[in-house]
Scaffold this motif. Structure first.
Motif, mmCIF file in Angstrom:
data_model
loop_
_atom_site.group_PDB
_atom_site.id
_atom_site.type_symbol
_atom_site.label_atom_id
_atom_site.label_comp_id
_atom_site.label_asym_id
_atom_site.label_seq_id
_atom_site.Cartn_x
_atom_site.Cartn_y
_atom_site.Cartn_z
ATOM 1 N N MET A 1 0.830 -1.185 0.000
ATOM 2 C CA MET A 1 0.000 0.000 0.000
ATOM 3 C C MET A 1 0.877 1.252 0.000
ATOM 4 S SD MET A 1 -3.047 0.513 -0.349
ATOM 5 C CE MET A 1 -4.574 0.076 0.303
ATOM 6 N N MET A 2 1.935 1.211 0.801
ATOM 7 C CA MET A 2 2.820 2.353 0.887
ATOM 8 C C MET A 2 3.526 2.585 -0.445
ATOM 9 S SD MET A 2 5.730 3.116 3.727
ATOM 10 C CE MET A 2 7.064 2.198 3.012
ATOM 11 N N LEU A 3 3.851 1.497 -1.135
ATOM 12 C CA LEU A 3 4.526 1.622 -2.421
ATOM 13 C C LEU A 3 3.620 2.294 -3.453
ATOM 14 C CD1 LEU A 3 6.255 -1.878 -2.561
ATOM 15 C CD2 LEU A 3 7.308 0.309 -2.037
ATOM 16 N N LEU A 4 2.332 1.975 -3.401
ATOM 17 C CA LEU A 4 1.382 2.607 -4.316
ATOM 18 C C LEU A 4 1.266 4.103 -4.037
ATOM 19 C CD1 LEU A 4 -1.514 -0.005 -4.468
ATOM 20 C CD2 LEU A 4 0.071 0.607 -6.290
ATOM 21 N N GLN A 5 1.223 4.463 -2.776
ATOM 22 C CA GLN A 5 1.145 5.883 -2.414
ATOM 23 C C GLN A 5 2.392 6.624 -2.877
ATOM 24 O OE1 GLN A 5 0.536 5.655 1.804
ATOM 25 N NE2 GLN A 5 -1.695 5.520 1.625
ATOM 26 N N LYS A 6 3.535 5.964 -2.737
ATOM 27 C CA LYS A 6 4.790 6.570 -3.175
ATOM 28 C C LYS A 6 4.777 6.782 -4.692
ATOM 29 C CE LYS A 6 9.774 5.808 -2.971
ATOM 30 N NZ LYS A 6 10.847 4.876 -2.586
ATOM 31 N N ALA A 7 4.295 5.784 -5.428
ATOM 32 C CA ALA A 7 4.233 5.897 -6.889
ATOM 33 C C ALA A 7 3.251 6.988 -7.306
ATOM 34 C CB ALA A 7 3.843 4.561 -7.499
ATOM 35 N N LYS A 8 2.112 7.063 -6.625
ATOM 36 C CA LYS A 8 1.131 8.098 -6.947
ATOM 37 C C LYS A 8 1.691 9.492 -6.675
ATOM 38 C CE LYS A 8 -3.081 5.400 -6.280
ATOM 39 N NZ LYS A 8 -4.284 5.231 -5.490
ATOM 40 N N ALA A 9 2.414 9.621 -5.578
ATOM 41 C CA ALA A 9 3.020 10.913 -5.247
ATOM 42 C C ALA A 9 4.043 11.301 -6.311
ATOM 43 C CB ALA A 9 3.684 10.846 -3.874
ATOM 44 N N ARG A 10 4.802 10.332 -6.752
ATOM 45 C CA ARG A 10 5.808 10.589 -7.786
ATOM 46 C C ARG A 10 5.124 10.999 -9.093
ATOM 47 N NH1 ARG A 10 10.157 12.675 -9.276
ATOM 48 N NH2 ARG A 10 11.493 11.495 -10.637
ATOM 49 N N CYS A 11 4.024 10.356 -9.444
ATOM 50 C CA CYS A 11 3.279 10.718 -10.655
ATOM 51 C C CYS A 11 2.735 12.139 -10.554
ATOM 52 C CB CYS A 11 2.139 9.734 -10.897
ATOM 53 S SG CYS A 11 2.699 8.121 -11.475
ATOM 54 N N THR A 12 2.261 12.502 -9.374
ATOM 55 C CA THR A 12 1.758 13.851 -9.159
ATOM 56 C C THR A 12 2.873 14.874 -9.358
ATOM 57 O OG1 THR A 12 0.137 13.003 -7.586
ATOM 58 C CG2 THR A 12 0.584 15.358 -7.510
ATOM 59 N N GLU A 13 4.060 14.554 -8.825
ATOM 60 C CA GLU A 13 5.204 15.445 -9.005
ATOM 61 C C GLU A 13 5.531 15.605 -10.489
ATOM 62 O OE1 GLU A 13 8.590 14.044 -6.820
ATOM 63 O OE2 GLU A 13 7.462 13.919 -4.949
ATOM 64 N N LEU A 14 5.509 14.509 -11.209
ATOM 65 C CA LEU A 14 5.815 14.566 -12.641
ATOM 66 C C LEU A 14 4.748 15.360 -13.410
ATOM 67 C CD1 LEU A 14 7.135 10.952 -13.283
ATOM 68 C CD2 LEU A 14 8.452 13.060 -13.293
ATOM 69 N N ASP A 15 3.494 15.203 -13.026
ATOM 70 C CA ASP A 15 2.428 15.980 -13.662
ATOM 71 C C ASP A 15 2.657 17.472 -13.457
ATOM 72 O OD1 ASP A 15 1.072 13.809 -14.695
ATOM 73 O OD2 ASP A 15 -0.298 13.647 -12.971
ATOM 74 N N LYS A 16 3.062 17.850 -12.239
ATOM 75 C CA LYS A 16 3.339 19.262 -11.955
ATOM 76 C C LYS A 16 4.497 19.759 -12.817
ATOM 77 C CE LYS A 16 1.665 19.262 -7.194
ATOM 78 N NZ LYS A 16 2.042 19.350 -5.777
ATOM 79 N N GLU A 17 5.533 18.940 -12.940
ATOM 80 C CA GLU A 17 6.676 19.335 -13.759
ATOM 81 C C GLU A 17 6.286 19.491 -15.227
ATOM 82 O OE1 GLU A 17 10.399 17.255 -13.198
ATOM 83 O OE2 GLU A 17 9.885 16.862 -11.097
ATOM 84 N N VAL A 18 5.435 18.599 -15.700
ATOM 85 C CA VAL A 18 4.963 18.689 -17.086
ATOM 86 C C VAL A 18 4.193 19.993 -17.289
ATOM 87 C CG1 VAL A 18 3.350 17.687 -18.763
ATOM 88 C CG2 VAL A 18 4.939 16.205 -17.538
ATOM 89 N N GLU A 19 3.321 20.317 -16.340
ATOM 90 C CA GLU A 19 2.554 21.564 -16.443
ATOM 91 C C GLU A 19 3.477 22.780 -16.419
ATOM 92 O OE1 GLU A 19 -0.607 21.908 -17.255
ATOM 93 O OE2 GLU A 19 -0.652 19.722 -17.370
ATOM 94 N N GLU A 20 4.512 22.730 -15.556
ATOM 95 C CA GLU A 20 5.472 23.835 -15.507
ATOM 96 C C GLU A 20 6.189 23.973 -16.851
ATOM 97 O OE1 GLU A 20 8.200 23.389 -12.250
ATOM 98 O OE2 GLU A 20 6.591 23.275 -10.778
ATOM 99 N N LEU A 21 6.588 22.858 -17.412
ATOM 100 C CA LEU A 21 7.287 22.900 -18.697
ATOM 101 C C LEU A 21 6.370 23.399 -19.811
ATOM 102 C CD1 LEU A 21 9.354 19.592 -18.511
ATOM 103 C CD2 LEU A 21 10.246 21.920 -18.434
ATOM 104 N N LYS A 22 5.104 23.033 -19.738
ATOM 105 C CA LYS A 22 4.154 23.497 -20.759
ATOM 106 C C LYS A 22 3.946 25.005 -20.664
ATOM 107 C CE LYS A 22 1.264 19.400 -21.406
ATOM 108 N NZ LYS A 22 -0.080 18.829 -21.191
ATOM 109 N N SER A 23 3.951 25.515 -19.429
ATOM 110 C CA SER A 23 3.668 26.934 -19.243
ATOM 111 C C SER A 23 4.875 27.823 -19.558
ATOM 112 C CB SER A 23 3.190 27.198 -17.821
ATOM 113 O OG SER A 23 4.227 26.917 -16.906
ATOM 114 N N LYS A 24 6.082 27.268 -19.552
ATOM 115 C CA LYS A 24 7.277 28.059 -19.865
ATOM 116 C C LYS A 24 7.360 28.294 -21.374
ATOM 117 C CE LYS A 24 10.169 26.508 -16.043
ATOM 118 N NZ LYS A 24 11.392 25.785 -15.680
#
Length: 94
Positions: A1-24
């Motif tokens: 369960m903890m591993l899934l939460q860690k993966a989801k958190a990492r995906c969220t971080e990557l989504d934020k980075e993608v949005e930042e890159l799109k906005s630049k």
């Protein structure tokens, strides 16, 4: 369960980075964005593989421990039967 939460958190971080890159504004073109995203994706895939490997090891360990518990229960039952038989023999002698 903890591993899934860690993966989801990492995906969220990557989504934020993608949005930042799109906005630049695109200075170096889309090649830079593709390169960064590819590196991030590679890191995520490596993390996923490591997590899957950990899960596999934990599954094997779980199966081994279950077998050890079953063996212990069987041994305990045998010892209990021996004790009962010994007790009956003792009572007969008295």
């Amino acid at each position: 369960m903890m591993l899934l939460q860690k993966a989801k958190a990492r995906c969220t971080e990557l989504d934020k980075e993608v949005e930042e890159l799109k906005s630049k504004p695109v200075d170096g073109g889309t090649d830079d964005i593709i390169k960064v995203l590819t590196e991030r994706l590679d890191a995520l895939l490596l993390e996923k593989a490591e997590t899957e490997q950990q899960c596999l090891c934990l599954k094997k360990e779980n199966v081994k421990m279950k077998q050890e518990v079953e063996d212990s229960v069987t041994k305990l039952e045998e010892t209990h039967k021996e004790f009962e038989q010994s007790h009956r023999n003792y009572v007969k002698e008295i």
